[in-house]
Design a protein around this motif. Structure first.
Motif, PDB file in Angstrom:
ATOM      1  N   VAL B 235       0.814  -1.219   0.000  1.00 56.46           N
ATOM      2  CA  VAL B 235       0.000   0.000   0.000  1.00 56.46           C
ATOM      3  C   VAL B 235       0.848   1.270   0.000  1.00 56.46           C
ATOM      4  CG1 VAL B 235      -1.940  -1.150   1.125  1.00 56.46           C
ATOM      5  CG2 VAL B 235      -0.306   0.137   2.519  1.00 56.46           C
ATOM      6  N   LEU B 236       2.158   1.122   0.002  1.00 58.60           N
ATOM      7  CA  LEU B 236       3.018   2.313  -0.023  1.00 58.60           C
ATOM      8  C   LEU B 236       3.047   2.947  -1.423  1.00 58.60           C
ATOM      9  CD1 LEU B 236       6.086   1.091   2.106  1.00 58.60           C
ATOM     10  CD2 LEU B 236       4.061   2.326   2.887  1.00 58.60           C
ATOM     11  N   GLY B 237       2.597   2.215  -2.428  1.00 59.97           N
ATOM     12  CA  GLY B 237       2.536   2.757  -3.782  1.00 59.97           C
ATOM     13  C   GLY B 237       3.901   3.044  -4.386  1.00 59.97           C
ATOM     14  N   LEU B 238       4.871   2.193  -4.099  1.00 58.39           N
ATOM     15  CA  LEU B 238       6.229   2.428  -4.593  1.00 58.39           C
ATOM     16  C   LEU B 238       6.334   2.122  -6.079  1.00 58.39           C
ATOM     17  CD1 LEU B 238       8.165   0.852  -1.598  1.00 58.39           C
ATOM     18  CD2 LEU B 238       7.793   3.280  -2.069  1.00 58.39           C
ATOM     19  N   GLU B 239       7.126   2.925  -6.747  1.00 64.91           N
ATOM     20  CA  GLU B 239       7.362   2.696  -8.172  1.00 64.91           C
ATOM     21  C   GLU B 239       8.849   2.432  -8.394  1.00 64.91           C
ATOM     22  OE1 GLU B 239       5.487   6.016 -10.363  1.00 64.91           O
ATOM     23  OE2 GLU B 239       4.156   6.036  -8.612  1.00 64.91           O
ATOM     24  N   ALA B 240       9.174   1.908  -9.547  1.00 64.21           N
ATOM     25  CA  ALA B 240      10.577   1.618  -9.879  1.00 64.21           C
ATOM     26  C   ALA B 240      11.425   2.861  -9.633  1.00 64.21           C
ATOM     27  CB  ALA B 240      10.690   1.172 -11.331  1.00 64.21           C
ATOM     28  N   GLY B 241      12.529   2.676  -8.922  1.00 64.22           N
ATOM     29  CA  GLY B 241      13.407   3.811  -8.663  1.00 64.22           C
ATOM     30  C   GLY B 241      13.203   4.452  -7.299  1.00 64.22           C
ATOM     31  N   ASP B 242      12.024   4.256  -6.677  1.00 60.64           N
ATOM     32  CA  ASP B 242      11.816   4.766  -5.319  1.00 60.64           C
ATOM     33  C   ASP B 242      12.696   3.978  -4.353  1.00 60.64           C
ATOM     34  OD1 ASP B 242       9.886   6.539  -6.160  1.00 60.64           O
ATOM     35  OD2 ASP B 242       8.195   5.245  -5.637  1.00 60.64           O
ATOM     36  N   PRO B 243      13.492   4.661  -3.542  1.00 63.67           N
ATOM     37  CA  PRO B 243      14.294   3.901  -2.588  1.00 63.67           C
ATOM     38  C   PRO B 243      13.424   3.361  -1.445  1.00 63.67           C
ATOM     39  CG  PRO B 243      14.633   6.257  -2.268  1.00 63.67           C
ATOM     40  CD  PRO B 243      13.754   6.107  -3.471  1.00 63.67           C
ATOM     41  N   LEU B 244      13.696   2.117  -1.041  1.00 64.88           N
ATOM     42  CA  LEU B 244      13.010   1.487   0.093  1.00 64.88           C
ATOM     43  C   LEU B 244      14.079   1.007   1.060  1.00 64.88           C
ATOM     44  CD1 LEU B 244      10.632   0.095   1.615  1.00 64.88           C
ATOM     45  CD2 LEU B 244      10.911  -1.845   0.059  1.00 64.88           C
ATOM     46  N   ALA B 255      14.888  -9.168   4.389  1.00 61.68           N
ATOM     47  CA  ALA B 255      15.298  -8.703   3.053  1.00 61.68           C
ATOM     48  C   ALA B 255      15.301  -9.809   1.998  1.00 61.68           C
ATOM     49  CB  ALA B 255      16.656  -8.007   3.141  1.00 61.68           C
ATOM     50  N   PRO B 256      15.945 -10.967   2.267  1.00 60.45           N
ATOM     51  CA  PRO B 256      15.997 -11.989   1.210  1.00 60.45           C
ATOM     52  C   PRO B 256      14.652 -12.672   0.963  1.00 60.45           C
ATOM     53  CG  PRO B 256      17.032 -12.802   3.230  1.00 60.45           C
ATOM     54  CD  PRO B 256      16.706 -11.360   3.474  1.00 60.45           C
ATOM     55  N   ARG B 257      13.674 -12.463   1.851  1.00 57.54           N
ATOM     56  CA  ARG B 257      12.386 -13.148   1.706  1.00 57.54           C
ATOM     57  C   ARG B 257      11.322 -12.292   1.019  1.00 57.54           C
ATOM     58  NH1 ARG B 257      11.648 -17.756   4.774  1.00 57.54           N
ATOM     59  NH2 ARG B 257      13.425 -18.344   6.082  1.00 57.54           N
ATOM     60  N   LEU B 258      11.644 -11.031   0.733  1.00 57.71           N
ATOM     61  CA  LEU B 258      10.648 -10.156   0.105  1.00 57.71           C
ATOM     62  C   LEU B 258      10.454 -10.525  -1.366  1.00 57.71           C
ATOM     63  CD1 LEU B 258      11.444  -6.621   1.588  1.00 57.71           C
ATOM     64  CD2 LEU B 258       9.836  -8.362   2.414  1.00 57.71           C
ATOM     65  N   SER B 259       9.353 -10.046  -1.916  1.00 55.55           N
ATOM     66  CA  SER B 259       9.083 -10.262  -3.343  1.00 55.55           C
ATOM     67  C   SER B 259      10.168  -9.582  -4.176  1.00 55.55           C
ATOM     68  CB  SER B 259       7.721  -9.669  -3.692  1.00 55.55           C
ATOM     69  OG  SER B 259       7.753  -8.267  -3.483  1.00 55.55           O
ATOM     70  N   GLU B 260      10.353 -10.079  -5.360  1.00 56.69           N
ATOM     71  CA  GLU B 260      11.364  -9.532  -6.254  1.00 56.69           C
ATOM     72  C   GLU B 260      11.134  -8.043  -6.478  1.00 56.69           C
ATOM     73  OE1 GLU B 260      13.080 -10.923 -10.573  1.00 56.69           O
ATOM     74  OE2 GLU B 260      12.077 -12.390  -9.256  1.00 56.69           O
ATOM     75  N   ARG B 261       9.860  -7.692  -6.625  1.00 51.39           N
ATOM     76  CA  ARG B 261       9.467  -6.308  -6.871  1.00 51.39           C
ATOM     77  C   ARG B 261      10.003  -5.384  -5.767  1.00 51.39           C
ATOM     78  NH1 ARG B 261       3.802  -4.124  -5.224  1.00 51.39           N
ATOM     79  NH2 ARG B 261       4.314  -1.915  -5.441  1.00 51.39           N
ATOM     80  N   HIS B 262       9.866  -5.796  -4.534  1.00 53.90           N
ATOM     81  CA  HIS B 262      10.310  -4.940  -3.429  1.00 53.90           C
ATOM     82  C   HIS B 262      11.815  -5.042  -3.202  1.00 53.90           C
ATOM     83  CE1 HIS B 262       5.910  -4.822  -2.092  1.00 53.90           C
ATOM     84  NE2 HIS B 262       6.248  -3.622  -2.479  1.00 53.90           N
ATOM     85  N   ARG B 263      12.366  -6.246  -3.431  1.00 53.59           N
ATOM     86  CA  ARG B 263      13.821  -6.396  -3.267  1.00 53.59           C
ATOM     87  C   ARG B 263      14.572  -5.478  -4.215  1.00 53.59           C
ATOM     88  NH1 ARG B 263      15.384 -12.281  -4.005  1.00 53.59           N
ATOM     89  NH2 ARG B 263      13.419 -12.051  -5.044  1.00 53.59           N
ATOM     90  N   ALA B 264      13.995  -5.282  -5.410  1.00 51.56           N
ATOM     91  CA  ALA B 264      14.650  -4.443  -6.420  1.00 51.56           C
ATOM     92  C   ALA B 264      14.774  -2.986  -5.968  1.00 51.56           C
ATOM     93  CB  ALA B 264      13.874  -4.520  -7.734  1.00 51.56           C
ATOM     94  N   LEU B 265      13.938  -2.586  -5.008  1.00 51.76           N
ATOM     95  CA  LEU B 265      13.932  -1.183  -4.553  1.00 51.76           C
ATOM     96  C   LEU B 265      14.835  -0.956  -3.348  1.00 51.76           C
ATOM     97  CD1 LEU B 265      10.068  -0.482  -4.725  1.00 51.76           C
ATOM     98  CD2 LEU B 265      11.784  -0.158  -6.523  1.00 51.76           C
ATOM     99  N   LEU B 266      15.320  -2.035  -2.727  1.00 48.59           N
ATOM    100  CA  LEU B 266      16.052  -1.905  -1.460  1.00 48.59           C
ATOM    101  C   LEU B 266      17.321  -1.068  -1.609  1.00 48.59           C
ATOM    102  CD1 LEU B 266      15.717  -5.445   0.189  1.00 48.59           C
ATOM    103  CD2 LEU B 266      14.352  -3.377   0.578  1.00 48.59           C
ATOM    104  N   LYS B 267      17.490  -0.145  -0.652  1.00 46.11           N
ATOM    105  CA  LYS B 267      18.687   0.685  -0.607  1.00 46.11           C
ATOM    106  C   LYS B 267      19.220   0.668   0.832  1.00 46.11           C
ATOM    107  CE  LYS B 267      18.790   2.705  -4.768  1.00 46.11           C
ATOM    108  NZ  LYS B 267      17.886   1.632  -5.300  1.00 46.11           N
ATOM    109  N   THR B 268      20.533   0.811   0.961  1.00 45.64           N
ATOM    110  CA  THR B 268      21.123   0.971   2.288  1.00 45.64           C
ATOM    111  C   THR B 268      20.736   2.348   2.832  1.00 45.64           C
ATOM    112  OG1 THR B 268      22.984  -0.335   1.529  1.00 45.64           O
ATOM    113  CG2 THR B 268      23.294   0.887   3.582  1.00 45.64           C
ATOM    114  N   PRO B 269      20.323   2.438   4.105  1.00 47.52           N
ATOM    115  CA  PRO B 269      19.963   3.749   4.663  1.00 47.52           C
ATOM    116  C   PRO B 269      21.153   4.709   4.592  1.00 47.52           C
ATOM    117  CG  PRO B 269      19.309   1.976   6.144  1.00 47.52           C
ATOM    118  CD  PRO B 269      20.126   1.352   5.060  1.00 47.52           C
TER     119      PRO B 269
END
Lengths: 293, 293
Positions: B235-244, B255-269
């Motif tokens: 429900v966060l409405g993240l799009e490609a390129g949005d840092p998560l 982290a390793p268990r998330l969907s591919e879609r969300h893993r692709a957005l992961l960034k180090t804080p």
């Protein structure tokens, strides 16, 4: 021996019934809490007071207490050595301290085999097979009591907040709940911080109401609760002909929703828990006398 | 204006960082709790003390406090009028009281759009879109915080008791848990009576461990928790390129268990919450000066 006593003690009050050796109840009375885990001597005081008052209510002499056997059903009697400690200090001619579930089961199905499900603010089960009782569940609100009013109410508040956040679809019921909390999720959190199981359980009848009207969230919660109750009933090992009694405030709401297999076993309880204590006292202490007549 | 202050206050302590107008941190310090909901004046005292100590740690004069602007991130700042009440009594040249989530998000993703998931003893989410922040979840252990360590631990104890009763299949993990509680379900209940969310959460890493080894109950619990976290991320409405950014003790386990879609957005804080408060202070109070140079 002329009389037997049945005692049903709990955290808010202690009830006593004086009966003849064949189980006819002559007088009933009530005294303060009998919480053997937190206040053993206070529990003894209230148990004796309830017994005394039951003698007086029957028009009989309380001085007969030391000649009268008693069965007591008390919450927590299966934990540690409370049972032995209490039996050692009671003034009755003979005392048998049982759990509250044990006397409720005896009241519900009598002295034979059978089972009961307590479906109220909490949930608990007991089955008796070949005279041997086995309790199931009843581990409390936090990590047990699946299908209880408290768990249903907690589920409702959780689903209401998920709907507020858009994580799940809202329904007429979640919309009404947000209204109850002034459309402020923080008010829901505030409520849950100090809510007791009974406070959560207060919402359960509303969930069953809405489920009956087809509300999606209510239906989801009730379906899960029914599945949980069915799972617990499933391990009781009931066979055709075994009586199954549903007790507690949610019993009439669950009865029509159970599987056909379990509905076929449903019986009206013979008696309440206090009546069960009396029945057990007659069986344990008076029956041999009867048999010898 | 020479300096800015960042403050990160919570229920156990209050941290302060003194920085230059372009955000270079000169000194850090820590003082007692800053709980604005339960003790507003006590919170003010500890906030000012932490600021004073940060000046001293930087080798600067605390008498400059009245000329220094501050951003404060405090739990509960979004409830009622606590924010306004506190801002009115703070000694800084300008004060902006934000929620703890707001400064954590700024620390994690900077001043642009992006999102964070705090996955620890509790869970909470915040997303920023076009400069506007939206919090999701974080409603606490009883009726929220799905996927949190506390909920995972509570689920484990519940499944352990269901296995004890034969309602579900036991697993190596539930067997080990019964051992922890001396094979006495009553000990489990006793534990849950006074357990705080952190006490339940203490079992969460073990659940992830066992899930990695294929334990059926652990897998069931973790799968449910991951689905809950995914639902909230959804429900966060993240799009490609949005840092998560994933924060909190369970972040590396999720982290390793998330969907591919969300893993692709992961960034180090980029920074921690205190760093976020400093960044926000620079942005709110110092940036116009920078721009005017």
């Amino acid at each position: 021996m002329t009389f037997v006593l049945g005692i049903d003690g709990g955290g808010t009050s202690c009830r006593a019934a004086l009966a003849t050796a064949d189980g006819a109840i002559l007088g009933r009375a009530k005294a303060g809490a009998a919480n053997i885990r937190s206040d053993l001597t206070g529990a003894r005081t209230n148990i004796v007071e309830a017994a005394r008052q039951a003698f007086l209510a029957a028009g009989e002499d309380p001085d007969l207490i030391p000649q009268t056997p008693a069965v007591l059903g008390l919450a927590g009697a299966n934990v540690g050595t409370y049972k032995q400690q209490l039996e050692a200090i009671l003034p009755f001619s003979r005392s048998s301290v049982e759990t509250d579930a044990e006397i409720a089961l005896e009241g519900a199905v009598g002295s034979g085999d059978g089972a009961m499900a307590i479906l109220g603010t909490g949930t608990a089960y007991m089955v008796r097979k070949n005279g041997k009782s086995r309790p199931i569940g009843g581990w409390g609100f936090q990590v047990g009591d699946q299908g209880s009013g408290a768990r249903i109410g907690r589920d409702l508040l959780e689903q209401t907040l998920l709907a507020y956040d858009g994580v799940r679809e809202p329904s007429p019921l979640t919309a009404e709940m947000m209204g109850v909390f002034r459309n402020n999720p923080q008010d829901v959190v505030e409520f849950t911080t100090n809510a007791k199981p009974g406070d959560f359980g207060g919402f359960a009848p509303k969930v069953f109401d809405y489920a009956a009207k087809g509300d999606a969230v209510a239906t989801w919660i009730v379906d899960k609760a029914v599945a949980d109750v069915e799972a617990s009933l499933g391990v009781l090992g009931l066979e055709a002909g075994d009586p199954l009694c549903l007790l507690g405030g949610l019993a009439p709401l669950y009865a029509p929703r159970l599987s056909e297999r379990h509905r076929a076993l449903l019986k009206t309880p013979l008696d309440d828990a206090l009546g069960g204590a009396v029945r057990m006292a007659v069986r344990m202490f008076a029956a041999p006398v009867e048999a010898a007549r």
